[in-house]
Design an enzyme around this catalytic site. Structure first.
Site, PDB file in Angstrom:
ATOM      1  N   LYS A  13       0.770  -1.154  -0.303  1.00 12.74           N
ATOM      2  CA  LYS A  13      -0.368   0.176  -0.062  1.00 12.74           C
ATOM      3  C   LYS A  13       0.336   1.638   0.220  1.00 12.74           C
ATOM      4  O   LYS A  13       0.810   2.230  -0.360  1.00 12.74           O
ATOM      5  CB  LYS A  13      -0.928   0.165   1.131  1.00 12.74           C
ATOM      6  CG  LYS A  13      -1.556  -0.968   1.137  1.00 12.74           C
ATOM      7  CD  LYS A  13      -2.666  -1.012   2.623  1.00 12.74           C
ATOM      8  CE  LYS A  13      -1.533  -1.466   4.053  1.00 12.74           C
ATOM      9  NZ  LYS A  13      -1.338  -1.980   4.254  1.00 12.74           N
ATOM     10  N   ARG A  88      -9.222   0.920   9.515  1.00 19.35           N
ATOM     11  CA  ARG A  88      -8.536  -0.249   9.750  1.00 19.35           C
ATOM     12  C   ARG A  88      -9.726  -0.837  11.064  1.00 19.35           C
ATOM     13  O   ARG A  88      -9.680  -1.863  10.942  1.00 19.35           O
ATOM     14  CB  ARG A  88      -7.665   0.239  10.929  1.00 19.35           C
ATOM     15  CG  ARG A  88      -5.679  -0.287  10.228  1.00 19.35           C
ATOM     16  CD  ARG A  88      -5.198  -0.895  10.814  1.00 19.35           C
ATOM     17  NE  ARG A  88      -4.179  -0.981  10.747  1.00 19.35           N
ATOM     18  CZ  ARG A  88      -3.072  -0.582   9.950  1.00 19.35           C
ATOM     19  NH1 ARG A  88      -2.976   0.554   9.486  1.00 19.35           N
ATOM     20  NH2 ARG A  88      -1.440  -1.267   9.852  1.00 19.35           N
ATOM     21  N   ARG A 127      12.250  -6.265   3.484  1.00 17.96           N
ATOM     22  CA  ARG A 127      11.800  -4.055   3.987  1.00 17.96           C
ATOM     23  C   ARG A 127      13.250  -3.462   4.292  1.00 17.96           C
ATOM     24  O   ARG A 127      13.423  -4.096   5.419  1.00 17.96           O
ATOM     25  CB  ARG A 127      10.267  -4.485   4.452  1.00 17.96           C
ATOM     26  CG  ARG A 127      10.263  -2.429   4.810  1.00 17.96           C
ATOM     27  CD  ARG A 127       8.603  -2.315   4.168  1.00 17.96           C
ATOM     28  NE  ARG A 127       8.326  -2.481   6.062  1.00 17.96           N
ATOM     29  CZ  ARG A 127       7.010  -2.630   6.199  1.00 17.96           C
ATOM     30  NH1 ARG A 127       6.055  -1.699   5.283  1.00 17.96           N
ATOM     31  NH2 ARG A 127       6.177  -2.452   7.136  1.00 17.96           N
ATOM     32  N   ARG A 160      12.139  -1.982  10.329  1.00 18.79           N
ATOM     33  CA  ARG A 160      11.369  -1.525  11.689  1.00 18.79           C
ATOM     34  C   ARG A 160      11.332  -2.855  12.221  1.00 18.79           C
ATOM     35  O   ARG A 160      11.312  -4.117  12.357  1.00 18.79           O
ATOM     36  CB  ARG A 160       9.758  -1.551  10.895  1.00 18.79           C
ATOM     37  CG  ARG A 160       9.692  -0.121  10.213  1.00 18.79           C
ATOM     38  CD  ARG A 160       8.423  -0.105   9.596  1.00 18.79           C
ATOM     39  NE  ARG A 160       7.118  -0.792  10.133  1.00 18.79           N
ATOM     40  CZ  ARG A 160       5.396  -0.216   9.253  1.00 18.79           C
ATOM     41  NH1 ARG A 160       6.107   0.170   8.360  1.00 18.79           N
ATOM     42  NH2 ARG A 160       5.094  -0.842   9.850  1.00 18.79           N
ATOM     43  N   ARG A 171       0.781  -9.903  13.674  1.00 15.46           N
ATOM     44  CA  ARG A 171      -0.340  -7.481  13.280  1.00 15.46           C
ATOM     45  C   ARG A 171      -1.193  -8.887  12.098  1.00 15.46           C
ATOM     46  O   ARG A 171      -2.233  -8.373  11.047  1.00 15.46           O
ATOM     47  CB  ARG A 171       1.213  -7.410  12.107  1.00 15.46           C
ATOM     48  CG  ARG A 171       1.307  -5.874  12.964  1.00 15.46           C
ATOM     49  CD  ARG A 171       2.833  -6.064  12.354  1.00 15.46           C
ATOM     50  NE  ARG A 171       3.059  -5.065  10.997  1.00 15.46           N
ATOM     51  CZ  ARG A 171       3.918  -4.511  10.748  1.00 15.46           C
ATOM     52  NH1 ARG A 171       4.893  -5.173  10.342  1.00 15.46           N
ATOM     53  NH2 ARG A 171       3.275  -4.029   9.023  1.00 15.46           N
TER      54      ARG A 171
HETATM   55  P1  AP5 Z   1       4.742  -1.775   1.802  1.00 15.87           P
HETATM   56  O1  AP5 Z   1       4.536  -0.741   0.628  1.00 15.87           O
HETATM   57  O2  AP5 Z   1       5.435  -0.915   2.892  1.00 15.87           O
HETATM   58  O3  AP5 Z   1       4.032  -2.673   2.672  1.00 15.87           O
HETATM   59  P2  AP5 Z   1       2.280  -1.473   3.313  1.00 15.87           P
HETATM   60  O4  AP5 Z   1       1.405  -2.698   2.555  1.00 15.87           O
HETATM   61  O5  AP5 Z   1       2.835  -0.339   3.491  1.00 15.87           O
HETATM   62  O6  AP5 Z   1       3.139  -2.274   4.750  1.00 15.87           O
HETATM   63  P3  AP5 Z   1       3.100  -1.441   6.177  1.00 15.87           P
HETATM   64  O7  AP5 Z   1       3.673  -2.862   6.947  1.00 15.87           O
HETATM   65  O8  AP5 Z   1       3.629  -0.656   5.898  1.00 15.87           O
HETATM   66  O9  AP5 Z   1       1.517  -1.874   6.505  1.00 15.87           O
HETATM   67  P4  AP5 Z   1       0.846  -1.962   7.603  1.00 15.87           P
HETATM   68  O10 AP5 Z   1      -0.742  -1.951   7.520  1.00 15.87           O
HETATM   69  O11 AP5 Z   1       0.936  -2.711   9.225  1.00 15.87           O
HETATM   70  O12 AP5 Z   1       1.914  -0.585   8.437  1.00 15.87           O
HETATM   71  P5  AP5 Z   1       1.077   0.685   8.927  1.00 15.87           P
HETATM   72  O13 AP5 Z   1       2.833   1.169   8.918  1.00 15.87           O
HETATM   73  O14 AP5 Z   1       0.558   1.731   8.155  1.00 15.87           O
HETATM   74  O15 AP5 Z   1       6.067  -2.810   0.726  1.00 15.87           O
HETATM   75  C1  AP5 Z   1       6.357  -3.776   2.508  1.00 15.87           C
HETATM   76  C2  AP5 Z   1       7.707  -4.866   1.233  1.00 15.87           C
HETATM   77  O16 AP5 Z   1       7.508  -4.610   0.054  1.00 15.87           O
HETATM   78  C3  AP5 Z   1       8.191  -3.386   0.910  1.00 15.87           C
HETATM   79  O17 AP5 Z   1       9.633  -3.885   0.932  1.00 15.87           O
HETATM   80  C4  AP5 Z   1       8.601  -2.661  -0.513  1.00 15.87           C
HETATM   81  O18 AP5 Z   1       9.678  -2.534  -1.165  1.00 15.87           O
HETATM   82  C5  AP5 Z   1       7.897  -4.286  -1.081  1.00 15.87           C
HETATM   83  N1  AP5 Z   1       7.250  -4.788  -2.055  1.00 15.87           N
HETATM   84  C6  AP5 Z   1       5.770  -3.580  -2.422  1.00 15.87           C
HETATM   85  N2  AP5 Z   1       5.117  -4.185  -3.064  1.00 15.87           N
HETATM   86  C7  AP5 Z   1       6.047  -5.110  -4.142  1.00 15.87           C
HETATM   87  C8  AP5 Z   1       5.468  -5.757  -4.957  1.00 15.87           C
HETATM   88  N3  AP5 Z   1       4.443  -6.071  -5.736  1.00 15.87           N
HETATM   89  N4  AP5 Z   1       6.466  -7.190  -5.095  1.00 15.87           N
HETATM   90  C9  AP5 Z   1       7.111  -7.330  -4.844  1.00 15.87           C
HETATM   91  N5  AP5 Z   1       7.207  -6.071  -3.234  1.00 15.87           N
HETATM   92  C10 AP5 Z   1       6.632  -5.644  -3.046  1.00 15.87           C
HETATM   93  O19 AP5 Z   1       0.789   0.363  10.784  1.00 15.87           O
HETATM   94  C11 AP5 Z   1       2.050  -0.087  11.457  1.00 15.87           C
HETATM   95  C12 AP5 Z   1       1.189  -0.381  13.449  1.00 15.87           C
HETATM   96  O20 AP5 Z   1       0.391   1.226  13.657  1.00 15.87           O
HETATM   97  C13 AP5 Z   1      -0.219  -1.165  13.275  1.00 15.87           C
HETATM   98  O21 AP5 Z   1       0.505  -1.702  13.337  1.00 15.87           O
HETATM   99  C14 AP5 Z   1      -1.104  -0.364  14.088  1.00 15.87           C
HETATM  100  O22 AP5 Z   1       0.156  -0.502  15.231  1.00 15.87           O
HETATM  101  C15 AP5 Z   1      -0.609   1.619  14.437  1.00 15.87           C
HETATM  102  N6  AP5 Z   1      -1.187   1.672  13.452  1.00 15.87           N
HETATM  103  C16 AP5 Z   1      -1.384   2.165  11.440  1.00 15.87           C
HETATM  104  N7  AP5 Z   1      -2.250   3.129  11.744  1.00 15.87           N
HETATM  105  C17 AP5 Z   1      -3.582   2.756  12.977  1.00 15.87           C
HETATM  106  C18 AP5 Z   1      -4.959   2.758  12.279  1.00 15.87           C
HETATM  107  N8  AP5 Z   1      -5.134   3.393  11.217  1.00 15.87           N
HETATM  108  N9  AP5 Z   1      -5.601   2.064  13.542  1.00 15.87           N
HETATM  109  C19 AP5 Z   1      -4.381   1.494  14.568  1.00 15.87           C
HETATM  110  N10 AP5 Z   1      -4.001   1.581  14.575  1.00 15.87           N
HETATM  111  C20 AP5 Z   1      -2.399   1.447  13.689  1.00 15.87           C
END
Ligand code: AP5
Length: 219
Positions: A13, A88, A127, A160, A171
């Site tokens: 994403k 979420r 990542r 991370r 997660r």
């Molecule tokens: P990447 O693009 O980084 O993936 P992502 O979907 O953004 O993954 P995240 O882990 O950042 O999402 P998340 O929702 O768990 O974490 P967030 O930071 O929001 O891609 C991943 C990897 O794959 C990278 O290395 C990339 O290069 C590679 N890649 C991408 N596309 C690819 C492809 N097509 N092919 C191959 N490789 C590819 O949240 C973290 C924490 O914050 C949560 O656990 C929670 O505790 C808190 N939090 C955040 N938002 C909320 C909310 N709304 N409510 C409650 N808690 C929240």
């Protein structure tokens, strides 16, 4: 236009949302990035979020809804807003509908990044993130030109803490338990577009662009 990028952790994403927001000139709201910035700055929000993120749990809804309400006070970009990682939970989705309605707006489309759990685990394991600008890389699928260094700002790349296998498993469990039901919520409204996110970054980008060119919300 207001788009939500929805899907499991590591679905890609952020990789797509950052690029599209930059290309389109849209306001980019990534709640995970905001929480990590708050933790790095040692703010009260960061202190509150820390233990939840470390355990792979969601930060409480009232905290997240307050944060997004605040972020939406900024002017939207010329091409609207992209939400990455929010909502979420059902209460977050309902709150977002209310906040946007207060602003005279609504969600225009929800892009669901559909990718199998095995791919997610592999992506998160490889990542690397820049400490300076937050740019995201993958050791195999999207490596930096120089190992360990950000192409954009030269910053140090790190892994991370919540990308450790045990936290990733939690997660994914939390996603299934608390976030996956949003697919039904948006499907019922007719907003949901499925993105085949298990393809290459470039192929996924094409599909994302095509979906964003045709928002699905009916007036
Ligand atoms: P990447 O693009 O980084 O993936 P992502 O979907 O953004 O993954 P995240 O882990 O950042 O999402 P998340 O929702 O768990 O974490 P967030 O930071 O929001 O891609 C991943 C990897 O794959 C990278 O290395 C990339 O290069 C590679 N890649 C991408 N596309 C690819 C492809 N097509 N092919 C191959 N490789 C590819 O949240 C973290 C924490 O914050 C949560 O656990 C929670 O505790 C808190 N939090 C955040 N938002 C909320 C909310 N709304 N409510 C409650 N808690 C929240």
């Amino acid at each position: 236009m207001r788009f939500i990028f929805l899907g499991p952790p590591g679905a890609g994403k952020g990789t797509q949302a950052k690029q599209e927001a930059e290309t389109l000139g849209a306001l980019y709201i990534a709640t995970g990035d905001e929480l990590r910035k708050a933790m790095a700055a040692g703010t009260p929000l960061g202190a509150e979020a820390k233990s939840y993120i470390a355990a792979g749990k969601l930060v409480p809804d009232d905290v997240m809804i307050g944060l997004v309400r605040e972020l939406l006070r900024q002017p939207a970009g010329a091409k609207g807003v992209i939400f990455d990682g929010f909502p979420r939970t059902l209460p977050q989705a309902e709150a977002l509908d209310r906040v946007l309605a207060e602003q005279g707006g609504a969600v225009d489309g929800v892009l669901y990044f559909d990718v199998p759990a095995a791919a997610v685990i592999e992506r998160l394991g490889g990542r690397r993130v820049c400490r300076g600008c937050g740019a995201t890389y993958h050791v195999q699928h999207n490596p930096p030109r120089t190992a360990g260094k950000c192409d954009q700002c030269g910053g140090e790349l790190y892994q991370r803490d919540d990308d450790q296998p045990e936290t990733v498993r939690e997660r994914l469990r939390v996603y299934e338990a608390q976030t996956a039901s949003l697919l039904d919520y948006y499907q019922a409204k007719g907003f949901l577009v499925r993105i085949h996110a298990d393809r290459t970054i470039e192929q996924v980008r094409e599909e994302v662009r095509a979906a964003m060119a045709k928002p699905v919300r009916r007036a």
